[in-house]
Design a protein around this motif. Structure first.
Motif, PDB file in Angstrom:
ATOM      1  N   THR A 238      -2.067   1.469  -7.404  1.00  0.00           N
ATOM      2  CA  THR A 238      -1.675   0.631  -6.265  1.00  0.00           C
ATOM      3  C   THR A 238      -2.815  -0.242  -5.767  1.00  0.00           C
ATOM      4  O   THR A 238      -2.658  -0.974  -4.793  1.00  0.00           O
ATOM      5  N   ASN A 239      -3.958  -0.173  -6.438  1.00  0.00           N
ATOM      6  CA  ASN A 239      -5.080  -1.056  -6.101  1.00  0.00           C
ATOM      7  C   ASN A 239      -5.465  -1.938  -7.279  1.00  0.00           C
ATOM      8  O   ASN A 239      -6.608  -2.376  -7.397  1.00  0.00           O
ATOM      9  N   GLN A 240      -4.491  -2.182  -8.146  1.00  0.00           N
ATOM     10  CA  GLN A 240      -4.721  -3.038  -9.306  1.00  0.00           C
ATOM     11  C   GLN A 240      -3.577  -4.044  -9.456  1.00  0.00           C
ATOM     12  O   GLN A 240      -2.467  -3.822  -8.959  1.00  0.00           O
ATOM     13  N   THR A 241      -3.871  -5.123 -10.170  1.00  0.00           N
ATOM     14  CA  THR A 241      -2.864  -6.122 -10.511  1.00  0.00           C
ATOM     15  C   THR A 241      -2.961  -6.432 -11.991  1.00  0.00           C
ATOM     16  O   THR A 241      -4.051  -6.682 -12.512  1.00  0.00           O
TER      17      THR A 241
ATOM     18  N   SER B  91      -7.479  -5.221  -7.121  1.00  0.00           N
ATOM     19  CA  SER B  91      -6.907  -6.093  -6.084  1.00  0.00           C
ATOM     20  C   SER B  91      -6.817  -5.287  -4.799  1.00  0.00           C
ATOM     21  O   SER B  91      -7.827  -4.773  -4.330  1.00  0.00           O
ATOM     22  N   SER B  92      -5.641  -5.137  -4.234  1.00  0.00           N
ATOM     23  CA  SER B  92      -5.487  -4.354  -3.018  1.00  0.00           C
ATOM     24  C   SER B  92      -4.083  -3.790  -2.975  1.00  0.00           C
ATOM     25  O   SER B  92      -3.194  -4.210  -3.725  1.00  0.00           O
ATOM     26  N   PHE B  93      -3.846  -2.860  -2.092  1.00  0.00           N
ATOM     27  CA  PHE B  93      -2.546  -2.214  -1.964  1.00  0.00           C
ATOM     28  C   PHE B  93      -1.450  -3.224  -1.630  1.00  0.00           C
ATOM     29  O   PHE B  93      -0.319  -3.109  -2.096  1.00  0.00           O
ATOM     30  N   SER B  94      -1.787  -4.234  -0.843  1.00  0.00           N
ATOM     31  CA  SER B  94      -0.782  -5.207  -0.398  1.00  0.00           C
ATOM     32  C   SER B  94      -0.554  -6.334  -1.401  1.00  0.00           C
ATOM     33  O   SER B  94       0.358  -7.137  -1.232  1.00  0.00           O
TER      34      SER B  94
END
Length: 677
Positions: A150-153, A167-170
Motif C-alpha cells: 500500500t506504499n508502492q505504485t 509512493s504513499s498510501f493515498s
C-alpha cells in the motif's frame, strides 16, 4: 483454485514451458502488418528477449523471429497460461494488498475467453485493443501485483511493467499509459511499426485499463442510443415494428443485438466472421441467424409487419445487405429500414476492422497479409458503395448516424459522398451529412453528466450483483423524489428500466458486473451505498467501480465524445489528461491515459480509472471526491463551450450538490448560472 493461482507470483519461469502448436479452436487476431526495416526487426527481437535470462536467448531469438514473420508481432505463445483465465473470487489471488488482488481480477477478466475477442493475442475488443503486448508482460505484471504494498505504485508503459516504485498510501496503486507517443509520430504507420517493435500499444479504452466487462459495457449505451434515436428521428417512444440495421458482432459491437431487443425493435446485424456471429448466437445475445439474403429479407418483413421484438444476424457482408435494400426501394418504393448505423472497427480499417465486399473472410485474411495495397483499395471501394447505398435509402426515410467508430471519417478518406454540401474536405473536417451519435443523441446526455458508470463484484457472486442492482435502483428512486429537471427524470426512469432489463436478459459475460448510465449525484450516492453495504456485510466482498472512457469527461475525440463541442476546442486533449491527473490524487486506485480509444490511433486521447470500495470510511470519502471531479470536469468544459444543458447542470450542481465546490471567475460564474455563455 488459490493454490493454482500461486503461479502468478513466479513471473517468467526459469524453466521455460514447452512450445505448443497454435490452438485453432480459438479465434486469432489477423496478421499485423508492419513496415519494419531489417534493423528494426532485429531491435524488435532484442526488445522481446530483454524479458528473459540470457541462457534462453538463443532458443527464443529464432522463435520470436518466426512469430514476427508469421503474425506480424511477437506474442510469446510459449508463455500462454495453462490454467483458465477468468475472474476468480478476490480472496483467491496471492497478494500483499487487496487492492492489487482486485486489479489482478480485472486483468484476468479482460483475458477470459468468454470476454476477449482474441484471447491468445491479448486482445480484449475492437480488433486490436490490447491488455498487454505479449505474455511476458502478463507474467511480470502479475508477479509485481502479488508483491505490491500500500506504499508502492506499479508503473505500466504501453503494456510494459516499468517496475514498483515507492509512493504513499493515498496514491494510486497502478498508473497506466498506452500509446503516449510524440504527436508528430502518431500515424497508423507509426503505430504498426512501434507495436511490432514492442515499444507501444493500443489499449483501446477499457482493454488497456483493465476495466472491460464484456459487451454488456456497451449494451446500455447502445440501448439508450437506439431508444433516443426513436424519440428524436421517429418521434416515438415505442419502437415495436421499427427496424434498426447495423453491422459488427465482434467485441464491443457484439452488444448491438441485445440492445435492439431491449429497446424493443427489430435488430438486423451483419457480421462477416462466422465464428464471431456464432459466439453471440450461442451466448443467447442473437436470437436468429441466416447467411441467405432472401431468407433475411423475408425474416425482416415478417418481424417488421408483426411488430416482433427480435435480433437477426446476417452472416455476410453489410454492403451486400445495404445494396439489396436499395434494390427493393428502387423497385417498390418501400424502405424496409428505419434506423441505421455501423459498428465495424473502422479505427483499424486495413488490419481486420473492416472487410471488403466480394471477398470471403478467409481470402481477406490472406490478401491482408500478402497484398495490403490491394486490400486497402478494396476496403475503400466497399466504403464508397456502402455510403452510396445509405445515401439512397435516406431519401426514402432511413435515419442514419455515425456510431463513433470512424465510419464517416474513413468513408471520407475513401472519397465517399459524406460531407455536407459545400464543405471542403480537410484534416479537421467534422461537418458530415450524417451526425455523430454524440452530436444528436448522447451529447445532450453527457452534458447532463450522465455516462457509463460501472461496477464489478469481486466475490464473483450472483447474489452480490443482485444486491448491488437493488441498491442502485433504491438510490435512483430516492433521487427521482427530488426536484429534478424533466431531462434528468427521463434518464433516471430509463435507468430503472435498464436495471430490470439487464437482470432479465442475463447480460453478464465474465465477471459479475453491471453498467449504468448515471450522473454525478447518482454515481456518488450509489458508490457510497455500495461501500456501506460492503462494510455491513450485505455485499460479501469489495466492489470495483469504474466507467467506460467514453464519458462526459474521460475522452477528447473530435469525431465522437467532443463532436458537439463547437468553440474550436474539439481537437484539444486537455480535458482527458486533466481528468486522469485529477482522478489520481482524488482517490483512484488506478488510473490510465491512452492514445487512440474508439475511433483510432492518433484521433483521440482518453483516460480511465478504477476504485476499490472495500467498506472502509476512507474508500467512501475517496469515491465522493474522485467521482465529483470525474464528472464535473467534463460538464464544466461543456459549459465553457456554450452547451446549455451543461450550463444548467453546473447551475444545479453548484447550488445543490455538496460534493461539488467549483470556483470560477465571477463573470463566468454569472454567465453559467444564467445560461448565457
Amino acid at each position: 483454485m488459490m493454490a493454482e493461482l500461486k503461479v502468478l507470483t513466479n513471473g517468467i519461469p526459469d524453466q521455460l514451458p514447452e512450445l505448443k502448436p497454435r490452438d485453432t479452436s480459438v479465434p486469432h487476431a489477423p496478421f499485423r502488418n508492419n513496415n519494419l526495416s531489417e534493423e528494426e526487426r532485429k531491435t524488435a527481437i532484442k526488445n522481446a528477449l530483454r524479458y528473459f535470462a540470457p541462457k534462453h536467448h538463443k532458443l527464443l531469438a529464432s522463435e520470436f523471429a518466426e512469430e514476427l514473420r508469421n503474425y506480424g508481432h511477437i506474442y510469446m505463445y510459449r508463455l500462454l497460461p495453462q490454467f483458465q483465465l477468468k475472474a476468480y473470487h478476490i480472496d483467491a489471488y496471492p497478494c500483499v494488498c487487496k487492492h492489487a488482488a482486485a486489479i489482478m481480477l480485472m486483468i484476468m477478466n479482460n483475458l477470459d475467453h468468454a470476454v476477449a475477442q482474441y484471447p491468445h493475442e491479448l486482445v480484449t475488443y475492437g480488433g486490436n485493443g490490447q491488455v498487454f503486448s505479449n505474455w511476458a508482460q502478463f507474467w511480470i505484471t502479475m508477479s509485481y501485483l502479488s508483491r505490491l504494498t500500500t506504499n508502492q505504485t506499479l508503473v505500466m508503459c504501453s503494456g510494459h511493467p516499468q517496475g514498483l516504485f515507492p509512493s504513499s498510501f493515498s496514491a494510486p496503486r497502478v498508473v497506466i499509459t498506452n500509446g503516449m507517443v510524440i504527436p508528430n509520430y502518431s500515424t497508423h504507420a507509426d503505430y504498426d511499426r512501434m507495436f511490432a517493435m514492442g515499444v507501444t500499444m493500443y489499449g483501446q479504452m477499457t482493454a488497456g485499463s483493465y476495466c472491460y466487462i464484456g459487451p454488456q459495457g456497451i449494451v446500455h449505451g447502445t440501448t439508450i442510443t437506439v431508444m433516443n434515436a426513436g424519440r428524436k428521428y421517429l418521434n416515438v417512444d415505442n419502437l415495436r415494428g421499427k427496424v434498426f440495421l447495423t453491422s459488427g458482432l465482434g467485441g464491443m459491437s457484439g452488444a448491438q443485438a441485445k440492445a435492439a431487443t431491449i429497446a424493443g425493435c427489430v435488430g438486423i446485424i451483419a457480421e462477416i466472421d462466422e465464428m464471431a456471429l456464432n459466439k453471440r448466437y450461442n451466448q443467447g445475445w442473437l436470437m436468429k441467424k441466416t447467411s441467405n439474403l432472401d431468407d433475411l429479407i423475408r425474416m425482416l418483413r415478417d418481424a417488421r409487419g408483426g411488430g416482433e421484438v427480435v435480433s437477426i444476424g446476417y452472416h455476410g457482408n453489410i454492403v451486400d445487405l445495404w445494396e439489396r435494400l436499395v434494390e427493393i426501394y428502387e423497385e417498390t418504393g418501400e424502405c424496409l429500414v428505419d434506423l441505421g448505423s455501423d459498428q465495424t472497427s473502422l479505427h483499424n480499417p486495413y488490419n481486420g476492422g473492416y472487410y471488403p465486399v466480394g471477398v470471403s473472410f478467409g481470402d481477406s485474411q490472406i490478401l491482408m497479409k500478402e497484398n495490403l495495397a490491394k486490400f486497402k483499395e478494396l476496403v475503400q471501394a466497399s466504403l464508397r458503395r456502402q455510403v452510396t447505398a445509405i445515401n439512397k435509402l435516406t431519401t426514402g426515410g432511413l435515419h442514419f448516424w455515425d456510431y463513433g467508430n470512424a465510419f464517416l471519417y474513413e468513408a471520407k478518406q475513401a472519397g465517399s459522398d459524406v460531407l455536407v454540401e459545400g464543405e471542403v474536405s480537410t484534416t479537421t473536417t467534422t461537418k458530415f451529412r450524417y451526425p455523430s451519435y454524440v452530436q444528436h443523441i448522447m451529447g445532450d446526455i453527457f452534458s447532463l453528466g450522465f455516462g457509463p458508470f460501472r461496477w464489478v463484484c469481486t466475490s464473483c457472486c450472483k447474489d452480490d450483483l443482485q444486491q448491488t442492482d437493488r441498491i442502485a435502483a433504491d438510490v435512483i428512486q430516492l433521487l427521482m423524489e427530488e426536484n429534478i429537471s424533466p431531462p434528468v427524470m427521463q434518464q433516471y426512469s430509463d435507468n430503472l428500466k435498464w436495471i430490470q432489463a439487464a437482470r432479465d436478459h442475463q447480460l453478464v459475460v465474465g465477471s459479475q458486473a453491471r453498467i449504468l448510465y448515471s450522473d454525478q449525484q447518482g454515481r456518488i450516492k450509489i458508490a457510497q451505498a455500495f461501500n456501506q453495504a460492503v462494510s455491513e456485510g450485505r455485499i460479501s466482498a469489495p466492489v470495483v467501480i469504474s466507467r467506460d472512457h467514453h464519458d462526459v469527461s474521460g475522452t477528447d475525440s473530435p469525431y465522437r465524445e467532443t463532436s458537439n463541442i463547437y468553440d474550436g476546442s474539439a481537437f484539444c486533449a486537455d480535458m482527458a489528461v486533466q481528468n486522469c491527473i485529477g482522478d489520481s490524487f482524488r482517490g483512484a486506485t488506478w488510473v490510465a491515459l491512452h492514445n487512440g480509444g474508439g475511433v483510432g490511433w492518433g484521433e483521440v486521447v482518453n483516460g480511465g480509472f478504477g476504485v476499490v470500495l472495500d467498506g472502509s470510511e476512507e474508500a467512501g470519502l475517496k469515491a465522493g471526491s474522485m467521482l465529483a471531479w470525474d464528472v464535473s470536469n467534463g460538464v464544466t468544459r461543456r459549459a465553457w463551450a456554450g452547451n446549455v444543458n451543461a450550463m444548467d447542470t453546473i447551475k444545479v450542481a453548484m447550488t445543490t450538490d455538496p460534493n461539488l465546490e467549483v470556483t470560477l471567475p465571477s463573470h463566468v460564474t454569472e454567465n453559467v448560472l444564467i445560461g448565457q455563455i
